[in-house]
Design a protein around this motif. Sequence first.
Motif, PDB file in Angstrom:
ATOM      1  N   MET A 103      21.717 -11.486   1.420  1.00 48.54           N
ATOM      2  CA  MET A 103      23.051 -11.882   1.847  1.00 48.54           C
ATOM      3  C   MET A 103      23.043 -12.313   3.312  1.00 48.54           C
ATOM      4  SD  MET A 103      26.569  -9.658   1.548  1.00 48.54           S
ATOM      5  CE  MET A 103      26.080  -8.453   2.788  1.00 48.54           C
ATOM      6  N   HIS A 107      23.874 -16.320   4.601  1.00 48.70           N
ATOM      7  CA  HIS A 107      25.023 -16.664   5.437  1.00 48.70           C
ATOM      8  C   HIS A 107      24.617 -16.997   6.872  1.00 48.70           C
ATOM      9  CE1 HIS A 107      28.051 -15.840   2.406  1.00 48.70           C
ATOM     10  NE2 HIS A 107      27.360 -14.773   2.056  1.00 48.70           N
ATOM     11  N   GLU A 182      25.684 -13.007  -2.830  1.00 48.46           N
ATOM     12  CA  GLU A 182      26.630 -13.667  -1.944  1.00 48.46           C
ATOM     13  C   GLU A 182      27.650 -12.645  -1.466  1.00 48.46           C
ATOM     14  OE1 GLU A 182      29.878 -16.114  -0.473  1.00 48.46           O
ATOM     15  OE2 GLU A 182      29.983 -14.698  -2.142  1.00 48.46           O
TER      16      GLU A 182
END
Length: 318
Positions: A103, A107, A182
């Motif tokens: 994750m 990002h 995610e």
Amino acid sequence: MLTSGNSSSHPVSFILLGLPGLEKSQFWVAFPFCAMYVVAIVGNITVLHIIRTDHTMHEPMYLFVAMLAVTDLVLSTSTQPKMLAILWFHAHEIEYHACLMQMFFIHAFSSVESGVLMAMALDRYVAICFPLHHSRILTPSVVGKLGAVVMMRGLLWVSPFCFMVSRMPFCPNQIIPHSYCEHMAVLKLVCADTRVNRAYGLFVAFSVVGFDIIVISVSYVMILRTVLGLPSSEAQLKAFGTCASHICVILALYIPALFTFLTHRFGHQVPRVAHIMLANLYLLVPPMLNPIIYGVRTKQIRDRVIQGCCGKESQVKA
């Protein structure tokens, strides 16, 4: 199974479903994904090798292309090997901390990629609007500092995602209906109030992507004004040509990224299969297309690739 701590509890692992709705065809769907991943790896490594070995390319535009290639390698590699393992070998389980790391990389480096595109827009603005001062304004030192700022912004802005999620309790449900971890998908498994997390996610999205899009838009408005003021149509076409690759890369990144972001929060009517397929393509298509776009449209890179593929054969014929 949940592991308890002083302030939170979390599962030992999560279950990534892969491509919900396409269970019967997942094995075959993996082949085009694998092909795109191979193209992304080979293409970006090739671009990096060419820029590293050719000292004439140690200029701002090519240095930014190299930064983009590194970012694309990290983005695609952070998700695709695990996704292929899910689709081909049914390796659906992912360890809790590995999920948080995935994750973070997704990002953070999505933010870095957006920042690199913003820096490239500034480079095109200076090159077209102030051509005589380009080398003085964008020195290698300035390019390096821009790259460092973009990297630090991605790391510092995204790190709280993982920290806040790691401090929250999770529900017994450990299934993530996705092929990678995610932020919003993981957040839906939390058994607590997640309004702060969601608000911070929106803040990061708009402060990063929003800021970058504004800078890119202003840069291209100024570029357009300058180009339209050039005396000949040939000069105008040449100036627009130097921006064409960058515009294609921008569209390849931002269109699916914005669709994925908005669908997670507001697109409840969008079919899950369409959403998850596009979310996967968002992290794979730009890394695959970027080296192709710059390889085809940038003469120096294109010539070096042709020379590398055909050089030895030409020497033998000579």
